[in-house]
Motif scaffolding. Sequence first.
Motif, PDB file in Angstrom:
ATOM      1  N   VAL A   2      36.172  41.456  43.499  1.00 16.53           N
ATOM      2  CA  VAL A   2      34.727  41.424  43.589  1.00 16.53           C
ATOM      3  C   VAL A   2      34.156  42.734  44.145  1.00 16.53           C
ATOM      4  O   VAL A   2      34.856  43.702  44.967  1.00 16.53           O
ATOM      5  N   GLN A   3      32.884  43.004  43.971  1.00 15.55           N
ATOM      6  CA  GLN A   3      32.364  44.248  44.178  1.00 15.55           C
ATOM      7  C   GLN A   3      30.803  44.008  44.889  1.00 15.55           C
ATOM      8  O   GLN A   3      30.270  43.062  44.244  1.00 15.55           O
ATOM      9  N   LEU A   4      30.355  44.762  45.541  1.00 13.69           N
ATOM     10  CA  LEU A   4      29.086  44.712  46.007  1.00 13.69           C
ATOM     11  C   LEU A   4      28.356  46.056  46.028  1.00 13.69           C
ATOM     12  O   LEU A   4      28.972  47.100  46.530  1.00 13.69           O
ATOM     13  N   VAL A   5      27.246  46.064  45.255  1.00 13.10           N
ATOM     14  CA  VAL A   5      26.350  47.177  44.922  1.00 13.10           C
ATOM     15  C   VAL A   5      25.125  47.421  45.800  1.00 13.10           C
ATOM     16  O   VAL A   5      24.323  46.610  45.095  1.00 13.10           O
ATOM     17  N   ASP A   6      25.187  48.226  46.557  1.00 14.00           N
ATOM     18  CA  ASP A   6      23.799  48.382  47.000  1.00 14.00           C
ATOM     19  C   ASP A   6      23.087  49.448  46.459  1.00 14.00           C
ATOM     20  O   ASP A   6      23.446  50.358  45.857  1.00 14.00           O
ATOM     21  N   SER A   7      21.488  49.495  46.244  1.00  8.90           N
ATOM     22  CA  SER A   7      20.667  50.204  45.487  1.00  8.90           C
ATOM     23  C   SER A   7      19.233  50.168  46.417  1.00  8.90           C
ATOM     24  O   SER A   7      18.938  48.961  47.083  1.00  8.90           O
ATOM     25  N   ILE A 100      32.268  36.367  50.395  1.00  7.41           N
ATOM     26  CA  ILE A 100      32.500  35.833  49.175  1.00  7.41           C
ATOM     27  C   ILE A 100      34.147  35.302  49.022  1.00  7.41           C
ATOM     28  O   ILE A 100      34.909  36.279  49.337  1.00  7.41           O
ATOM     29  N   ASN A 101      34.196  34.480  48.414  1.00  6.77           N
ATOM     30  CA  ASN A 101      35.331  33.861  48.411  1.00  6.77           C
ATOM     31  C   ASN A 101      36.062  33.658  49.893  1.00  6.77           C
ATOM     32  O   ASN A 101      37.178  33.816  49.744  1.00  6.77           O
ATOM     33  N   GLY A 102      35.307  33.481  50.955  1.00  6.64           N
ATOM     34  CA  GLY A 102      36.022  33.432  52.011  1.00  6.64           C
ATOM     35  C   GLY A 102      36.047  34.582  52.913  1.00  6.64           C
ATOM     36  O   GLY A 102      36.299  34.643  54.096  1.00  6.64           O
ATOM     37  N   LEU A 103      36.073  35.826  52.216  1.00  9.29           N
ATOM     38  CA  LEU A 103      36.284  37.038  52.489  1.00  9.29           C
ATOM     39  C   LEU A 103      34.990  38.098  52.795  1.00  9.29           C
ATOM     40  O   LEU A 103      34.144  37.752  52.013  1.00  9.29           O
ATOM     41  N   LEU A 104      34.977  38.544  53.777  1.00 15.47           N
ATOM     42  CA  LEU A 104      33.948  39.488  54.090  1.00 15.47           C
ATOM     43  C   LEU A 104      33.937  40.834  53.191  1.00 15.47           C
ATOM     44  O   LEU A 104      34.999  41.713  53.300  1.00 15.47           O
ATOM     45  N   ASN A 105      32.860  41.058  52.532  1.00 16.40           N
ATOM     46  CA  ASN A 105      32.923  42.156  51.676  1.00 16.40           C
ATOM     47  C   ASN A 105      31.872  43.181  52.231  1.00 16.40           C
ATOM     48  O   ASN A 105      30.677  42.739  52.555  1.00 16.40           O
ATOM     49  N   TRP A 106      31.703  44.390  52.038  1.00 13.16           N
ATOM     50  CA  TRP A 106      30.779  45.265  52.015  1.00 13.16           C
ATOM     51  C   TRP A 106      30.551  46.174  50.904  1.00 13.16           C
ATOM     52  O   TRP A 106      31.162  46.522  50.249  1.00 13.16           O
ATOM     53  N   GLY A 107      28.995  46.714  50.826  1.00 18.93           N
ATOM     54  CA  GLY A 107      28.531  47.717  49.742  1.00 18.93           C
ATOM     55  C   GLY A 107      28.896  49.261  50.171  1.00 18.93           C
ATOM     56  O   GLY A 107      29.495  49.300  51.276  1.00 18.93           O
ATOM     57  N   GLN A 108      28.373  49.801  49.236  1.00 19.76           N
ATOM     58  CA  GLN A 108      28.937  51.193  49.527  1.00 19.76           C
ATOM     59  C   GLN A 108      27.862  51.847  50.428  1.00 19.76           C
ATOM     60  O   GLN A 108      27.940  53.098  50.811  1.00 19.76           O
TER      61      GLN A 108
END
Length: 116
Positions: A2-7, A100-108
């Motif tokens: 998965v990916q998080l993209v900030d803008s 996401i899907n139980g895991l913490l993800n971060w944007g760039q």
Amino acid sequence: QVQLVDSGGGLVQPGGSLRLSCAASGSIFSIGAMGWYRQAPGKQCEWVADITASGGRTAYADSVKGRFTISRDNAKNTVYLQMNSLKPEDTAVYYCNAVINGLLNWGQGTQVTVSS
């Protein structure tokens, strides 16, 4: 994966507004709470706001309460941060995060600079 993209970051004058976006993509089965943090030069990372999975509850740091609004569009897997009445002290790199899907993800991260 998965990916998080900030803008949405940029340069704005004091008193101005910006809207940040953060879109999740990839093999997504569920997205829980989402939020925003920021880190100013030479300072520790600071929590800004978060929102529950349904969008029904939000919370804000005192420093942004009344000026920033967090929202989400679950159909687009996207969280937003509307920033109004910006001040020079809001200058920072802004990062979104999401469970996401139980895991913490971060944007760039996306740079916000408030300056005249």
